[in-house]
Design a protein around this motif. Structure first.
Motif, PDB file in Angstrom:
ATOM      1  N   ILE A 208       0.848  -1.179   0.000  1.00 35.03           N
ATOM      2  CA  ILE A 208       0.000   0.000   0.000  1.00 35.03           C
ATOM      3  C   ILE A 208       0.890   1.237   0.000  1.00 35.03           C
ATOM      4  N   ARG A 209       0.764   2.050  -1.019  1.00 39.33           N
ATOM      5  CA  ARG A 209       1.583   3.271  -1.090  1.00 39.33           C
ATOM      6  C   ARG A 209       1.009   4.311  -0.147  1.00 39.33           C
ATOM      7  N   ILE A 210       1.877   4.922   0.644  1.00 36.95           N
ATOM      8  CA  ILE A 210       1.456   5.921   1.616  1.00 36.95           C
ATOM      9  C   ILE A 210       2.162   7.228   1.287  1.00 36.95           C
ATOM     10  N   GLU A 211       1.393   8.311   1.172  1.00 40.71           N
ATOM     11  CA  GLU A 211       1.978   9.608   0.855  1.00 40.71           C
ATOM     12  C   GLU A 211       2.952  10.035   1.948  1.00 40.71           C
ATOM     13  N   GLY A 212       4.151  10.436   1.531  1.00 38.26           N
ATOM     14  CA  GLY A 212       5.163  10.890   2.478  1.00 38.26           C
ATOM     15  C   GLY A 212       5.985   9.777   3.100  1.00 38.26           C
ATOM     16  N   VAL A 213       5.697   8.526   2.696  1.00 34.90           N
ATOM     17  CA  VAL A 213       6.407   7.370   3.248  1.00 34.90           C
ATOM     18  C   VAL A 213       7.093   6.642   2.093  1.00 34.90           C
ATOM     19  N   ASP A 214       8.427   6.597   2.126  1.00 33.61           N
ATOM     20  CA  ASP A 214       9.179   5.929   1.070  1.00 33.61           C
ATOM     21  C   ASP A 214       9.217   4.426   1.300  1.00 33.61           C
ATOM     22  N   ALA A 215       9.363   3.688   0.206  1.00 38.96           N
ATOM     23  CA  ALA A 215       9.544   2.241   0.293  1.00 38.96           C
ATOM     24  C   ALA A 215      11.035   1.945   0.279  1.00 38.96           C
ATOM     25  N   VAL A 216      11.449   0.977   1.105  1.00 42.20           N
ATOM     26  CA  VAL A 216      12.830   0.511   1.087  1.00 42.20           C
ATOM     27  C   VAL A 216      12.819  -0.980   0.745  1.00 42.20           C
ATOM     28  N   THR A 217      13.998  -1.496   0.360  1.00 37.39           N
ATOM     29  CA  THR A 217      14.119  -2.892  -0.056  1.00 37.39           C
ATOM     30  C   THR A 217      15.310  -3.531   0.650  1.00 37.39           C
TER      31      THR A 217
END
Length: 110
Positions: free
Chosen positions: A2-11
């Motif tokens: 779920i993409r959240i505005e202001g929250v980056d995804a890391v791997t």
């Protein structure tokens, strides 16, 4: 995820650089597409990311796509929230929670 505005995804590939080497404390949400409580937590994390900008970095990692980091920190339930500071986990929380409760839980680490 779920993409959240202001929250980056890391791997798995960029976790150490984005989280462990960050200057600010980092709140990491371990999440998955199939997790209903993760969807409940999304607006809470968006609000915390906005309100604590400059004091706390908020990121999320998809457990299904990133088994190395998920295993490294022994994450078994979603959502799991871990706060990292200075390259070390300093607080861990499991489950969705309202914004007020999450903000209170974060007070001693930011």
């Amino acid at each position: 995820m779920i993409r959240i505005e202001g929250v980056d995804a890391v791997t798995d590939a960029d976790f150490d650089g984005e989280v462990l080497k960050a200057a600010l404390p980092v709140l990491v949400e371990f999440t998955a597409d199939w997790c209903p409580p993760c969807r409940q937590l999304a607006p809470v994390l968006a609000a915390v990311a906005e309100e604590e900008a400059g004091r706390l970095k908020v990121v999320q990692i998809d457990v299904d796509s990133n088994p190395e980091i998920t295993g490294r920190y022994g994450v078994l339930a979603m959502p799991t929230l871990i706060v990292f500071h200075g390259g070390e986990p300093v607080k861990s929380m499991v489950g969705a929670r309202p914004k007020r409760k999450l903000s209170q839980e974060l007070e001693d680490v930011i």
